[in-house]
Design a protein around this motif. Structure first.
Motif, PDB file in Angstrom:
ATOM      1  N   THR A  30       9.053  -3.036  14.335  1.00 53.81           N
ATOM      2  CA  THR A  30       7.844  -4.240  14.121  1.00 53.81           C
ATOM      3  C   THR A  30       6.826  -3.441  13.321  1.00 53.81           C
ATOM      4  O   THR A  30       6.579  -2.249  13.333  1.00 53.81           O
ATOM      5  CB  THR A  30       7.279  -4.915  15.382  1.00 53.81           C
ATOM      6  OG1 THR A  30       6.500  -3.759  16.116  1.00 53.81           O
ATOM      7  CG2 THR A  30       8.366  -5.489  16.270  1.00 53.81           C
ATOM      8  N   ILE A  31       5.754  -4.203  12.753  1.00 57.42           N
ATOM      9  CA  ILE A  31       4.740  -3.374  12.059  1.00 57.42           C
ATOM     10  C   ILE A  31       3.953  -2.967  13.169  1.00 57.42           C
ATOM     11  O   ILE A  31       3.335  -1.895  12.772  1.00 57.42           O
ATOM     12  CB  ILE A  31       3.799  -4.698  11.427  1.00 57.42           C
ATOM     13  CG1 ILE A  31       4.640  -5.305  10.221  1.00 57.42           C
ATOM     14  CG2 ILE A  31       2.702  -4.255  10.931  1.00 57.42           C
ATOM     15  CD1 ILE A  31       4.951  -4.528   9.122  1.00 57.42           C
ATOM     16  N   PHE A  46      -1.013  -3.371   6.258  1.00 57.99           N
ATOM     17  CA  PHE A  46      -0.757  -4.259   4.994  1.00 57.99           C
ATOM     18  C   PHE A  46      -1.912  -3.723   4.035  1.00 57.99           C
ATOM     19  O   PHE A  46      -2.138  -4.520   2.991  1.00 57.99           O
ATOM     20  CB  PHE A  46      -0.921  -5.513   5.608  1.00 57.99           C
ATOM     21  CG  PHE A  46       0.235  -6.040   6.472  1.00 57.99           C
ATOM     22  CD1 PHE A  46       1.462  -6.333   5.658  1.00 57.99           C
ATOM     23  CD2 PHE A  46       0.108  -6.366   7.832  1.00 57.99           C
ATOM     24  CE1 PHE A  46       2.320  -6.736   6.346  1.00 57.99           C
ATOM     25  CE2 PHE A  46       1.445  -6.592   8.413  1.00 57.99           C
ATOM     26  CZ  PHE A  46       2.549  -6.937   7.742  1.00 57.99           C
ATOM     27  N   PHE A  49       0.516  -1.613   2.123  1.00 56.83           N
ATOM     28  CA  PHE A  49       1.860  -2.146   1.483  1.00 56.83           C
ATOM     29  C   PHE A  49       1.793  -3.898   1.802  1.00 56.83           C
ATOM     30  O   PHE A  49       1.157  -4.343   2.583  1.00 56.83           O
ATOM     31  CB  PHE A  49       3.054  -1.790   2.487  1.00 56.83           C
ATOM     32  CG  PHE A  49       3.315  -0.546   2.202  1.00 56.83           C
ATOM     33  CD1 PHE A  49       4.469  -0.095   1.231  1.00 56.83           C
ATOM     34  CD2 PHE A  49       3.190   0.475   2.836  1.00 56.83           C
ATOM     35  CE1 PHE A  49       4.792   1.362   0.850  1.00 56.83           C
ATOM     36  CE2 PHE A  49       3.366   1.705   2.692  1.00 56.83           C
ATOM     37  CZ  PHE A  49       4.363   2.255   1.722  1.00 56.83           C
ATOM     38  N   LYS A  50       2.248  -4.591   0.688  1.00 54.69           N
ATOM     39  CA  LYS A  50       2.029  -5.932   0.825  1.00 54.69           C
ATOM     40  C   LYS A  50       2.778  -6.653   2.093  1.00 54.69           C
ATOM     41  O   LYS A  50       2.350  -7.588   2.693  1.00 54.69           O
ATOM     42  CB  LYS A  50       2.265  -6.496  -0.679  1.00 54.69           C
ATOM     43  CG  LYS A  50       1.190  -7.048  -1.529  1.00 54.69           C
ATOM     44  CD  LYS A  50       1.599  -7.621  -2.698  1.00 54.69           C
ATOM     45  CE  LYS A  50       2.126  -8.846  -2.642  1.00 54.69           C
ATOM     46  NZ  LYS A  50       2.490  -9.396  -4.092  1.00 54.69           N
ATOM     47  N   THR A  51       4.210  -6.038   1.999  1.00 59.39           N
ATOM     48  CA  THR A  51       5.137  -6.763   2.859  1.00 59.39           C
ATOM     49  C   THR A  51       5.883  -5.702   3.804  1.00 59.39           C
ATOM     50  O   THR A  51       5.737  -4.443   3.194  1.00 59.39           O
ATOM     51  CB  THR A  51       6.114  -7.784   2.670  1.00 59.39           C
ATOM     52  OG1 THR A  51       6.859  -6.934   1.570  1.00 59.39           O
ATOM     53  CG2 THR A  51       5.309  -8.787   1.725  1.00 59.39           C
ATOM     54  N   LYS A  52       6.521  -6.005   4.570  1.00 61.14           N
ATOM     55  CA  LYS A  52       7.371  -4.973   5.418  1.00 61.14           C
ATOM     56  C   LYS A  52       8.440  -4.662   4.607  1.00 61.14           C
ATOM     57  O   LYS A  52       8.994  -3.457   4.642  1.00 61.14           O
ATOM     58  CB  LYS A  52       7.798  -5.700   6.912  1.00 61.14           C
ATOM     59  CG  LYS A  52       8.633  -4.738   7.514  1.00 61.14           C
ATOM     60  CD  LYS A  52       9.304  -5.899   8.800  1.00 61.14           C
ATOM     61  CE  LYS A  52      10.162  -4.994   9.678  1.00 61.14           C
ATOM     62  NZ  LYS A  52      11.098  -6.025  10.473  1.00 61.14           N
ATOM     63  N   HIS A  53       8.905  -5.622   3.947  1.00 65.12           N
ATOM     64  CA  HIS A  53       9.841  -5.320   2.946  1.00 65.12           C
ATOM     65  C   HIS A  53       9.646  -4.152   1.826  1.00 65.12           C
ATOM     66  O   HIS A  53      10.415  -3.335   1.420  1.00 65.12           O
ATOM     67  CB  HIS A  53      10.442  -6.741   2.332  1.00 65.12           C
ATOM     68  CG  HIS A  53      11.441  -6.782   1.124  1.00 65.12           C
ATOM     69  ND1 HIS A  53      11.345  -6.394  -0.171  1.00 65.12           N
ATOM     70  CD2 HIS A  53      12.696  -6.423   1.268  1.00 65.12           C
ATOM     71  CE1 HIS A  53      12.413  -5.986  -0.807  1.00 65.12           C
ATOM     72  NE2 HIS A  53      13.278  -6.318   0.088  1.00 65.12           N
ATOM     73  N   ASP A  54       8.462  -3.920   1.493  1.00 66.51           N
ATOM     74  CA  ASP A  54       7.865  -3.289   0.676  1.00 66.51           C
ATOM     75  C   ASP A  54       8.151  -1.637   1.312  1.00 66.51           C
ATOM     76  O   ASP A  54       8.357  -0.676   0.512  1.00 66.51           O
ATOM     77  CB  ASP A  54       6.637  -3.641   0.037  1.00 66.51           C
ATOM     78  CG  ASP A  54       6.261  -4.621  -1.075  1.00 66.51           C
ATOM     79  OD1 ASP A  54       7.566  -5.112  -1.469  1.00 66.51           O
ATOM     80  OD2 ASP A  54       5.477  -4.891  -1.490  1.00 66.51           O
ATOM     81  N   ASN A 116      15.855  -7.180  -0.911  1.00 64.18           N
ATOM     82  CA  ASN A 116      16.084  -8.551  -1.599  1.00 64.18           C
ATOM     83  C   ASN A 116      16.863  -8.082  -2.855  1.00 64.18           C
ATOM     84  O   ASN A 116      16.773  -6.987  -3.213  1.00 64.18           O
ATOM     85  CB  ASN A 116      14.843  -9.138  -1.830  1.00 64.18           C
ATOM     86  CG  ASN A 116      14.006  -8.290  -2.901  1.00 64.18           C
ATOM     87  OD1 ASN A 116      14.493  -7.494  -3.943  1.00 64.18           O
ATOM     88  ND2 ASN A 116      12.610  -8.469  -2.711  1.00 64.18           N
TER      89      ASN A 116
END
Lengths: 193, 193
Positions: A30-31, A46, A49-54, A116
């Motif tokens: 988790t974040i 955040f 980074f914009k998202t966890k995926h980033d 992705n």
DNA sequence: CCTACCGATCGGTAGG
DNA sequence: CCTACCGATCGGTAGG
């Protein structure tokens, strides 16, 4: 040259994320885990980074880049095909099992499915370039009469043996990276006493 | 003997869970995913399993059991060491890549880290027994003069090459399980033309 | 096995 | 980078 004292929080996050993604997996991390690991509050990653995926993207690309550079730097040695091959085995294993980039490489190998499609395509392109180096090394070995099979399947089986070491290698175990590399070379190339 | 018409919802859940755990990973798979896959409401799987973790346990033990049986049934063949070895390679790959138990075996290999310590210990015991069969096969090959190295590391490298096939094998690809088994045997044992 | 639901946790955001 | 928060989703349960 970066000063060691200068804090680079973004790099801290990538390192912590790499370690956690490797240990627990991307989906189970988790974040808040990552924020805790670098001494931040849960919303603060955040800012970087914009998202966890980033974060996953950053970790995986770092892993791909490191192993690519490490192996490339010894692949075009002008020594014998066998020496070059063994050096490549060592370099790959050191990235995978050695201290520094261990978590990056392991995350690359095991968590890429959570990327992705666009980023995955990016990674696949780099991976193809990486595997082409190995294909060339096998071709040279075959030309030198040291192996009989330099096919795509042979390459994939070889890289499988290498990559799977992540699952069983223990830094405090009885065998060194150097030894593993030599045993694999012996297995593939042939016997010496 | 079970009738095919008789519905076995528990087995349906295990199958669906295996497929989803393999495709998306354990942590990223939700109970609702599994329930949807078997046409249930989200609360109903808990009539068959106490927790999500118990579903993972069922999948992993099924995978361990299948591969163990498949390889054991050909390991003690009274043919030559080489023939027995090749049969073991085929059996392992068929479990991993073939139709039936594919998802179980793949989940075993990749999601075992989400097992709690007790169940993990259970799996490790079975895995040790499984790997002992391979150790014996390597010993026989060495005694027959077909390989030079029958050490623990050699075994782990070999199983790594096998297990990693999950990452790249495509059923519609150009090589069959049979071919992969033969190429790996050739890589390890030695050249024939 | 369904209905209806709960408390906890998650990734992410607004405003400073 | 923190505070304070939100909507969505999660694993799991009670009662039938």
């Amino acid at each position: 040259m970066t000063l060691t004292e200068e804090p680079n929080r973004r790099a801290d996050i990538v390192r912590a994320a790499g370690r956690l993604f490797h240990q627990k997996g991307y989906a189970a991390t988790t974040i808040r885990d990552i924020a805790d690991a670098v001494g931040m509050r849960s919303g603060s990653p955040f800012y970087h980074f914009k998202t966890k995926h980033d974060m996953l993207r950053a970790v995986v690309l770092e892993g791909m880049d490191s192993i690519n550079q490490a192996v490339a730097s010894v692949a075009s040695s002008d020594e014998s095909p066998r020496a070059a091959f063994e050096a490549m085995l060592r370099a790959h294993l050191e990235q995978l099992l050695g201290g520094e980039g261990r978590d990056f490489a392991a995350t690359l190998l095991h968590e890429s499915r959570h990327l992705n499609p666009e980023v995955l395509a990016e990674v696949v392109t780099l991976k193809d370039r990486y595997e082409a180096m190995w294909q060339k090394a096998l071709k040279d070995l075959k030309r030198a009469g040291l192996i009989a099979d330099d096919s795509r399947v042979a390459r994939l089986l070889l890289l499988g043996a290498l990559n799977w070491t992540v699952q069983w290698y223990r830094p405090d175990g009885s065998e060194s990276v150097e030894q593993i590399a030599q045993q694999l070379a012996g297995l593939v190339i042939g016997r010496r006493t």
